[in-house]
Structures are given as structure tokens and as C-alpha cells.
Enzyme design. Structure first.
Site, PDB file in Angstrom:
ATOM      1  N   HIS A 473       0.838  -1.206   0.000  1.00 18.67           N
ATOM      2  CA  HIS A 473       0.000   0.000   0.000  1.00 18.67           C
ATOM      3  C   HIS A 473       0.874   1.257   0.000  1.00 18.67           C
ATOM      4  O   HIS A 473       0.719   2.134  -0.854  1.00 18.67           O
ATOM      5  CB  HIS A 473      -0.915  -0.006   1.236  1.00 18.67           C
ATOM      6  CG  HIS A 473      -1.724   1.242   1.379  1.00 18.67           C
ATOM      7  ND1 HIS A 473      -3.022   1.337   0.946  1.00 18.67           N
ATOM      8  CD2 HIS A 473      -1.412   2.464   1.881  1.00 18.67           C
ATOM      9  CE1 HIS A 473      -3.471   2.560   1.180  1.00 18.67           C
ATOM     10  NE2 HIS A 473      -2.504   3.268   1.752  1.00 18.67           N
ATOM     11  N   GLU A 474       1.788   1.342   0.958  1.00 23.18           N
ATOM     12  CA  GLU A 474       2.601   2.566   1.059  1.00 23.18           C
ATOM     13  C   GLU A 474       3.509   2.723  -0.159  1.00 23.18           C
ATOM     14  O   GLU A 474       3.758   3.835  -0.617  1.00 23.18           O
ATOM     15  CB  GLU A 474       3.427   2.568   2.353  1.00 23.18           C
ATOM     16  CG  GLU A 474       2.592   2.636   3.624  1.00 23.18           C
ATOM     17  CD  GLU A 474       1.636   3.824   3.683  1.00 23.18           C
ATOM     18  OE1 GLU A 474       1.876   4.836   3.000  1.00 23.18           O
ATOM     19  OE2 GLU A 474       0.629   3.730   4.400  1.00 23.18           O
ATOM     20  N   HIS A 477       1.830   4.558  -2.862  1.00 21.26           N
ATOM     21  CA  HIS A 477       1.926   6.025  -2.751  1.00 21.26           C
ATOM     22  C   HIS A 477       3.261   6.515  -3.318  1.00 21.26           C
ATOM     23  O   HIS A 477       3.322   7.554  -3.971  1.00 21.26           O
ATOM     24  CB  HIS A 477       1.825   6.465  -1.286  1.00 21.26           C
ATOM     25  CG  HIS A 477       0.452   6.388  -0.702  1.00 21.26           C
ATOM     26  ND1 HIS A 477      -0.658   6.929  -1.311  1.00 21.26           N
ATOM     27  CD2 HIS A 477       0.004   5.849   0.469  1.00 21.26           C
ATOM     28  CE1 HIS A 477      -1.723   6.721  -0.539  1.00 21.26           C
ATOM     29  NE2 HIS A 477      -1.349   6.064   0.534  1.00 21.26           N
ATOM     30  N   HIS A 480       2.990   6.719  -6.960  1.00 18.46           N
ATOM     31  CA  HIS A 480       2.153   7.863  -7.354  1.00 18.46           C
ATOM     32  C   HIS A 480       3.020   9.134  -7.362  1.00 18.46           C
ATOM     33  O   HIS A 480       2.954   9.940  -8.295  1.00 18.46           O
ATOM     34  CB  HIS A 480       0.994   7.999  -6.358  1.00 18.46           C
ATOM     35  CG  HIS A 480      -0.169   8.780  -6.878  1.00 18.46           C
ATOM     36  ND1 HIS A 480      -1.354   8.893  -6.203  1.00 18.46           N
ATOM     37  CD2 HIS A 480      -0.339   9.502  -8.009  1.00 18.46           C
ATOM     38  CE1 HIS A 480      -2.198   9.647  -6.898  1.00 18.46           C
ATOM     39  NE2 HIS A 480      -1.601  10.030  -7.997  1.00 18.46           N
TER      40      HIS A 480
END
EC number: 3.4.24.15
Length: 687
Positions: A473-474, A477, A480
Site C-alpha cells: 500500500h505505502e 503512494h 504515485h
């Protein structure tokens, strides 16, 4: 399904020449941090003064809009050099100096955001300039600055502006203190080995000892979660859960009350009925009523599932009490939740988490994860040996676009706990990917900070499966941040609507529930063997375990957040206790104050915690509509994802990006199915 229309800017190469420079540095002393903070404030203020004192007839794109955009680029990088060390530096003096720098810079940010002279010139520019003479992103930047000016009250009387400015300064200092209190908390409980019954040897061996040979259990994640999941001594779980939810109780409770009061006051001065409505104006949801309806409807759908799951947990608890000769109190306590949810996984789904983690040594997970992201997004990663970092555990990687070979960014990995370090898992954008003053492209740099279990002399760092999910998940980011190709720092990376920002990384969590990616990022730490097929299948099926209770708890947190920011008189601890009972059916432990430990309330998620669930609607839709249909490791879909969803950063509205990627407007079906709910006319997703 027909693939969607080509995404805007499919050619990932950008015309601007790239400057692959890392402008960050981590060698500053506490004194230098103080001196450079003053210097940065003076330099930046000079630019604002220049813009704000120009004659109106002299105002132009170059000397106003571009001047503000350019100073934002250099200011953002320098600010991060000064205020990021508070979260990660091993040296307390530097952390303290960095926190002080953050406070000064936050006050300065408020001052600059309230510059009416600058605002007037931006408004003048908008009236004077032909809109179609600006590139779309420059026009968006101009509109955003005006919108932010109005949201700061720069169109209101001077007296009101002064009140707003004073409140904003107080708010930023209170938020810094709230989270600093949590980060610097060093509470530990001295316990015996017997009191930690049920925890594996490697966990016990990793604990430090007190002078009288007791074991030190801290309230940091790598101690708290395993203990609440595995310790079969209820009294130990009770003490630890109570201590965890009493962290910083006195000081943060006072700060939270003041935060809520000041936010309501500021929103009222700006003409909003509640702080939630003020905040949500900039999000996809738009109003607090829309959020309330979303949460209420989801809670109603999930409650029957929660009831079934609570009944199962009570059965398990009764059996456990009989087996261990304990009194059965006939109820589920807060300190029982994680223990019995873990038992559901182990008994109903036969997933042995202790056995499973032996297949997730940190190095293997990291290698597999990096490999999957490279393949999916058309990137190559390279570890930079001997890079300048803030602690010896930290690694720095450079990232290139695989097709062109161009460097597009770098990322730091800081994965293990240390005293005084940020206590959760998060991605920090440190250098925005955007255009510099000379028109060249600055590469994006981000840091992933986490607190995974440290290696010991006998064993490598072994990750629980939910930690692997957090890692994915992290790191989503991070991608992104690095893959966005915005022109302006304001739109770089994850600067999208707050109720969309989690969607890109939530979508990538799906890979840790699919067989092929799981096999690529796992092998037994001693034998090197793959996860047995049977264990793999059980793990994948267990995704539906406890989904009702887990999501009802997320709704409780989102509703506490909404309640505090729509009803100013709400008492945080009482509101939390009421919602736990009403929605989750599990009472909060008397005397605790969970909201005082809820960093999101002071960390930019005020009135926006609902965004985790809201953005899951989009993440589930993207995954099931494209990747699940066309191939979860499909490079074609991965590149569509990179160009439609990651590439724009915040330079387009999220609804536009989603429609391009999906080929239609988003729907809730995949989200509801992923929660174990029935949807008319839809098959449950194949597990």
C-alpha cells in the site's frame, strides 16, 4: 470489455529536459536547521513581497503566476530538508530542532497564504489574461490559487482575515504538538514470559529487558499488534490495549478539544455551517451530508455480517475460557477483538500466521515487490550504494522509465522502528516532480517510512501478511509520487482529492491476495521453499475473514471524525464509546481515550477519514474492471494505469481520470462484493 479510450498523455516521455538531481541533504546540525529556517523564510518572503508590491498594470503571467510557482518548488524541497528529520532522525536534538523549524515554517505558511496583496494581483491576472492563452494546467493553477484565497477569507473584511490568520497559526502548532506527543511516547510495560503466553520465541527474544529481567513491551506497532493477536493471557492484553489507548491522554485530549473548537470557529467565519463542510468542498464527496449517507448505508449493509462474526467470536471465546480454566464473561471486550479475529483466521480458515510469516523474510518480500512494480509500471529500480541517508538502515533507489532509460525519480526505504521515529507506515513526498524555473523537469523523490519487525541475530525480519499488505500500500503512494508528471508542484504526486488519494495504493493491495504475486515475494527464510499450495489457498480465502467487523470499525473511526467536525460540543471519548457500542457492538475500554491517540485527526485527515472507505469504491472498481479482467500482471493495463491514474497527479479531477481508465463512470458493485455483501445481478469475485 472494450479497453477504454487512450489516456491523456499516453506518451510517457515529456518534452522538458530532465534534471536527475537529488537536492535533499540529511547532514544538517540542529543549529544549521535553525539558521536555514530563518534564511528560507526571508528568501521566500522576498518573492511574495515582489509579487505583492507590483503595480497592477505590470502584473503578468511571468512575474506573478510563474514567480509563485517557481518559489513553491524551491521552498517545498528546502522545507522538507528542514522538517522531515523530526520524523526520522536518530538524534533527539535534531528531531527537536526540526519540529521547531516546522512550527516556524507553518506560521510562515499561514502568513503567506493570507497575503491579500498577492491575492489581489492573482485575481487581477485572471481578469486580464485570456484563459485560452494559458496551458490547461496553468489555468487550473490560477483558478486553484483564487479558490484557496477565498477559502482563506481574503475576500472578507481585514478584521475577519486577522481572526482567520490567528486561528490558522494556532491550528498548525497544535497539530504538530499532537503528533509529536505520540511519536515521542516511550511508555513500556514490564512483563514476564508467562504473561506473554502464546507469543512465538522469535518475538520474545527480540524484546529488551528491564534491570530486574522482565521483558519490555512498548506501545509501538511491532509489539502492540502481535501481542493483541497472539497473547492468550487476557489480563496482559487488557493492560496493553488500555495503555495503548491512553497514550498522551491528558495532553492530546486538551489539544483535540481546542483543535475542534478552532476549526469550527474558522469555518464559521468563512461562511460554512461546519468544519466538515468547509473541508469537503474540495473533495469528491462535496458535503458532510453525502458522507453521512455513505457511511450510514454501508454500516446498515455490514451490520448483519458483524453480528454473525461477533457470534462466532463469542463461541471461540467460550471454548477458550473452558480450555484455559478462565471465567467466561459472555461478552467481547476491546482487548479480545484482535485475538479472536486472529483465531477466526486460524480456526475457520486454517491460516497459521506464525508459520506464514516464515515465508515472508523482508529481503525476499522487498525483491518480489520491487520486481512486480517494475514489471507492472514499466520501470527499473537501482539501489544506490553508499548514498547519503539519515540512518544506516535506510536505502536509496533510483527509478528509470524502462522504455526511455530516463531517470524519473528516487525513493528512500526506512523500514524498521527506532526510538523517536514516526510510529506508523507512511509515504513522505520530499522533492516534488514538476517543472523548475528554467523549464527543466525536476525528478520526484519520496520516502517510505515503516515500522516492521527488526532482524535479530538468529532470524531475518519476518513480515506478517498484513505487514506485506501495508508495504504494498505505502509503496503504491511512492509510485504515485514518482510517476506523476505534473508541471506545478501544487499538483505533483499525491496532491489529488483527499477522498481519492488512497485509491491508487489501495488498488495495489490486491496483489498480496493473488497467488502469482504472492509466490514471487515469498520463500521460507531457512529452506528457501515456496509457500505450500494449501496454505496459499487458505490465505487467499481468508481475505473475507472478519470483513464485517474490520469495516464497521473503519466506519466508527470515520463517524467519530465526522461527529467532531459537525457537532462541536461532542466529547471525543464519549462519542467514540457510543459509536463502538452502536455500530461495532464492542464497548470501548472504560477510562481510555482513543481519539487522543488518533493521529489522523491532527495529520491532515480532519473530517476526511471516511476517504479510506470512499476511495475503496474506486480501487475495487479499477482492479476488478481492468486488472482482474485483462491480467493482474498485464503490462498493458499497468501502463494504462500509470498514464491515466498516476501520471496526471492532481492536474486533472479524479472523476476524469477514473472515467478514462474504466471507460465509464465508477460503480460501487466491486466494492460491495469485496466486503462479502450480495449485489443484485453480480457474481461474487472469484477468490
Amino acid at each position: 470489455m472494450k479497453p477504454p479510450a487512450a489516456c491523456a498523455g499516453d506518451a510517457l516521455d515529456v518534452a522538458a529536459p530532465c534534471s536527475a538531481v537529488n537536492y535533499l541533504r540529511w547532514d544538517l546540525s540542529a543549529q544549521q536547521i535553525g539558521e536555514l529556517t530563518t534564511e528560507l523564510i526571508e528568501q521566500t518572503k522576498r518573492v511574495y513581497d515582489r509579487v505583492g508590491t507590483q503595480e497592477l498594470q505590470d502584473v503578468s503571467y511571468e512575474n506573478t503566476l510563474k514567480a509563485l510557482a517557481d518559489v513553491e518548488v524551491s521552498y517545498t524541497v528546502q522545507r522538507n530538508i528542514l522538517d522531515f528529520p523530526q520524523h526520522v532522525s536518530p538524534c533527539k536534538d535534531i528531531r527537536t530542532a526540526s519540529t521547531e523549524a516546522d512550527k516556524k515554517l507553518s506560521e510562515f505558511d499561514v502568513e503567506m497564504s493570507m497575503r491579500q496583496d498577492v491575492y489581489q494581483r492573482i485575481v487581477w491576472l485572471q481578469e486580464k489574461v485570456q484563459k485560452d492563452s494559458l496551458r490547461p494546467e496553468a489555468a487550473r493553477y490560477l483558478e486553484r490559487l483564487i479558490k484557496l484565497g477565498r477559502r482563506n477569507g481574503l475576500h472578507l473584511p481585514k478584521e475577519t482575515q486577522e481572526k482567520i490568520k490567528s486561528i490558522k497559526k494556532k491550528l498548525s502548532l497544535l497539530c504538530i504538538d499532537f503528533n509529536k506527543n505520540l511519536n515521542e511516547d516511550t511508555t513500556f510495560l514490564p512483563v514476564t514470559r508467562e504473561e506473554l503466553g502464546g507469543l512465538p520465541e522469535d518475538f520474545l527474544n527480540s524484546l529488551e529487558k528491564t534491570e530486574d529481567e522482565k521483558l519490555k513491551v512498548t506501545l509501538k506497532y511491532p509489539h502492540y499488534f502481535p501481542l493483541l493477536k497472539k497473547c492468550h493471557v487476557p489480563e496482559t492484553r487488557r493492560k496493553v490495549e488500555e495503555a495503548f489507548n491512553c497514550r498522551c491522554k491528558e495532553e492530546n485530549c486538551a489539544i483535540l478539544r481546542e483543535l475542534v473548537r478552532l476549526r469550527a470557529q474558522k469555518s464559521s467565519l468563512l461562511g460554512f455551517s461546519t468544519h466538515a463542510d468547509y473541508v469537503l468542498e474540495m473533495n469528491m464527496a462535496k458535503t458532510s451530508q453525502v458522507v453521512a449517507t455513505f457511511l450510514d448505508e454501508l454500516a446498515q449493509k455490514l451490520k448483519p455480517l458483524g453480528e454473525q462474526e461477533r457470534a462466532v467470536i463469542l463461541e471461540l471465546k467460550k471454548a477458550e475460557c473452558t480450555k484455559r480454566g478462565l471465567d467466561f464473561d459472555g461478552r467481547i471486550n476491546a482487548w479480545d477483538m484482535r485475538y479472536y479475529m486472529n483465531q477466526v483466521e486460524e480456526t475457520r480458515y486454517r491460516v497459521d500466521q506464525n508459520l506464514l510469516k516464515e515465508y515472508f523474510p523482508m529481503q525476499v518480500v522487498t525483491r518480489g515487490l520491487l520486481g512486480i512494480y517494475q514489471e507492472l509500471l514499466g520501470l527499473t529500480f537501482h539501489l544506490e550504494e553508499g548514498a547519503a541517508v539519515w540512518h544506516e538502515d535506510v536505502m536509496l533507489y533510483s527509478v528509470r522509465d524502462a522504455a526511455s532509460g530516463k531517470v524519473i525519480g528516487k525513493f528512500y526505504l526506512d523500514l524498521y522502528p527506532r526510538e523517536g521515529k514516526y510510529g506508523h507506515a507512511a509515504c513522505f513526498g520530499l522533492q516534488p516532480g514538476c517543472l523548475r524555473q528554467d523549464g527543466s523537469r525536476q525528478i520526484a523523490i519520496a520516502a517510505m517510512v515503516a515500522n516492521f519487525t527488526k532482524p535479530t541475530p538468529d532470524a531475518p525480519s519476518l513480515l506478517q501478511h498484513d505487514e506485506v499488505e501495508t508495504y504494498f500500500h505505502e509503496f503504491g503512494h511512492v509510485m504515485h509520487q514518482l510517476c506523476s508528471q505534473a508541471e506545478f508542484a501544487m499538483f505533483s504526486g499525491t496532491h489529488v482529492e483527499r477522498d481519492f488519494v488512497e485509491a491508487p495504493s489501495q488498488m495495489l493491495e490486491n496483489w498480496v491476495w493473488e497467488a502469482e504475486p504472492l509466490l514471487r515475494m515469498s520463500q521460507h527464510y531457512r529452506t528457501g521453499s515456496a509457500i505450500p499450495q494449501e496454505l496459499l489457498e487458505k490465505l487467499i480465502k481468508s481475505r473475507q475473514a472478519n470483513t464485517g467487523l474490520f469495516n464497521l470499525r473503519q466506519i466508527v473511526l470515520a463517524k467519530v471524525d465526522q461527529a467532531l467536525h459537525t457537532q462541536t460540543a461532542a466529547d471525543p471519548a464519549e462519542e467514540y464509546a457510543r459509536l463502538c457500542q452502536e455500530i461495532l457492538g464492542v464497548p470501548a475500554t472504560p477510562g481510555t481515550n482513543m481519539p487522543a491517540t488518533f493521529g489522523h485527526l491532527a495529520g491532515g485527515y480532519d473530517a476526511q477519514y471516511y476517504g479510506y472507505l470512499w476511495s475503496e469504491v474506486y480501487s475495487a472498481d479499477m482492479f476488478h474492471t481492468r486488472f482482474k479482467q485483462e491480467g493482474i500482471l498485464s503490462g498493458k493495463v499497468g501502463m494504462d494505469y500509470r498514464s491515466c491514474i498516476l501520471r496526471p497527479g492532481g492536474s486533472e479531477d479524479a472523476s476524469v481520470m477514473l472515467k478514462l481508465f474504466l471507460g465509464r463512470d465508477p460503480k460501487q458493485d466491486a466494492f460491495l462484493l469485496s466486503k462479502g455483501l450480495q449485489v443484485e445481478g453480480c457474481e461474487p469475485p472469484a477468490s
